[in-house]
Design a protein around this motif. Structure first.
Motif, PDB file in Angstrom:
ATOM      1  N   VAL A 131       0.838  -1.201   0.000  1.00  0.00           N
ATOM      2  CA  VAL A 131       0.000   0.000   0.000  1.00  0.00           C
ATOM      3  C   VAL A 131       0.874   1.252   0.000  1.00  0.00           C
ATOM      4  N   PHE A 132       0.345   2.278  -0.662  1.00  0.00           N
ATOM      5  CA  PHE A 132       0.880   3.627  -0.530  1.00  0.00           C
ATOM      6  C   PHE A 132      -0.096   4.425   0.323  1.00  0.00           C
ATOM      7  N   VAL A 133       0.412   5.248   1.198  1.00  0.00           N
ATOM      8  CA  VAL A 133      -0.417   6.187   1.947  1.00  0.00           C
ATOM      9  C   VAL A 133      -0.609   7.430   1.094  1.00  0.00           C
ATOM     10  N   GLY A 169       5.186   3.205   0.473  1.00  0.00           N
ATOM     11  CA  GLY A 169       5.529   4.570   0.097  1.00  0.00           C
ATOM     12  C   GLY A 169       4.357   5.517   0.236  1.00  0.00           C
ATOM     13  N   LEU A 170       4.538   6.705  -0.323  1.00  0.00           N
ATOM     14  CA  LEU A 170       3.556   7.787  -0.253  1.00  0.00           C
ATOM     15  C   LEU A 170       3.125   8.170  -1.657  1.00  0.00           C
ATOM     16  N   MET A 171       1.869   8.581  -1.799  1.00  0.00           N
ATOM     17  CA  MET A 171       1.407   9.031  -3.106  1.00  0.00           C
ATOM     18  C   MET A 171       0.597  10.310  -2.960  1.00  0.00           C
ATOM     19  N   THR A 172       0.544  11.091  -4.056  1.00  0.00           N
ATOM     20  CA  THR A 172      -0.263  12.298  -4.059  1.00  0.00           C
ATOM     21  C   THR A 172      -0.815  12.539  -5.451  1.00  0.00           C
ATOM     22  N   ILE A 173      -1.907  13.279  -5.502  1.00  0.00           N
ATOM     23  CA  ILE A 173      -2.487  13.746  -6.758  1.00  0.00           C
ATOM     24  C   ILE A 173      -2.499  15.260  -6.694  1.00  0.00           C
ATOM     25  N   CYS A 206      10.914   3.861   1.057  1.00  0.00           N
ATOM     26  CA  CYS A 206       9.660   4.613   0.984  1.00  0.00           C
ATOM     27  C   CYS A 206       9.557   5.250  -0.397  1.00  0.00           C
ATOM     28  N   GLU A 207       8.778   4.613  -1.266  1.00  0.00           N
ATOM     29  CA  GLU A 207       8.624   5.132  -2.619  1.00  0.00           C
ATOM     30  C   GLU A 207       7.812   6.426  -2.618  1.00  0.00           C
ATOM     31  N   LEU A 208       7.957   7.187  -3.700  1.00  0.00           N
ATOM     32  CA  LEU A 208       7.121   8.361  -3.938  1.00  0.00           C
ATOM     33  C   LEU A 208       6.333   8.128  -5.213  1.00  0.00           C
ATOM     34  N   SER A 209       5.007   8.103  -5.088  1.00  0.00           N
ATOM     35  CA  SER A 209       4.142   7.965  -6.257  1.00  0.00           C
ATOM     36  C   SER A 209       3.540   9.325  -6.546  1.00  0.00           C
TER      37      SER A 209
END
Length: 245
Positions: A131-133, A169-173, A206-209
């Motif tokens: 999962v990405f947060v 990792g973390l993701m953002t739009i 910690c990936e960055l999406s």
């Protein structure tokens, strides 16, 4: 006779995107092997996804559960599927049972969703789910995602209380007009620094999406390891057939 031309265009567009990814990674000083391209196929027919698959691509993303569970069984099992965006808790079990090769949920935005995913993965006896947060870096009320100030606590919850979830990792739009894109990406990068410091993690854990069709090159240059590219590969989306999430 038009369909083959469209499908051929998607394959050509994929190759162009991968070329642009390589160059963006080179500019950032990183290997393009560290950047995952998720071909976002929402609203697109199985036949078109299959063309891109046959061209060698294996990572695809969907946004709508009902559409997802209808399409995934018609496609090869070695696809690495990502669910992207806000996931309703009452759709979790149907998603996980309907897409057994689901590799990632990009969009855990609160503890309730994390807990529902945890229980569903456990009850199905499947391998831990990555999962990405999701972080709301633009501050828009219309966007899902935890506030940057709550990011560390949500990641801690996933890491400490959800053994069947693998925090990846973390993701953002970002904003749709890309006006705040650099700031959004910088915010997510800062969240990663805080998360890794709080949990004693290396940053590469910690990936960055971040980054979509309009800004994936900038995202890669700013450290993204996972970009979500839809319309640039598949063409404009047909929302007249959109399934509810």
């Amino acid at each position: 006779m038009a369909a083959p031309a469209v499908e051929g265009a998607a394959v050509a567009a994929l190759r162009s995107v991968m070329h642009r990814v390589r160059h963006a990674a080179e500019r950032s000083g990183h290997s393009s092997d560290l950047v995952r391209v998720v071909a976002v196929s929402k609203t697109k027919p199985v036949s078109l996804i299959r063309q891109v698959y046959d061209a060698g691509h294996r990572c695809f993303g969907e946004n709508y559960v009902q559409e997802f569970v209808e399409k995934a069984p018609q496609l090869p099992e070695d696809i690495e599927w990502h669910f992207i965006g806000h996931l309703q808790s009452n759709k979790i079990k149907s998603l996980l049972s309907g897409v057994p090769n689901l590799a990632m949920v990009e969009g855990v935005d609160n503890e309730k969703i994390a807990n529902h995913l945890e229980r569903a993965v456990s009850s199905l006896g499947r391998n831990p789910l990555k999962v990405f947060v999701q972080v709301n870096t633009s501050g828009e009320a219309s966007k899902s995602g935890v506030d940057p100030s709550g990011c560390v606590e949500l990641v801690k919850h996933v890491k400490l209380h959800c053994p069947n979830l693998e925090f990846s990792g973390l993701m953002t739009i970002g904003m749709p007009d890309y006006s705040s894109t650099p700031e959004n990406f910088k915010t997510l990068s800062n969240c990663r620094i805080e998360v890794c410091k709080a949990l004693g993690m290396e940053q590469q854990q910690c990936e960055l999406s971040m980054g979509m069709s309009g800004d994936f090159e900038l995202a890669i240059e700013m450290g993204s390891t996972n970009v979500r590219v839809g319309s640039t590969i598949f063409g404009p989306r047909d929302y007249t057939k959109k399934q509810p999430n």
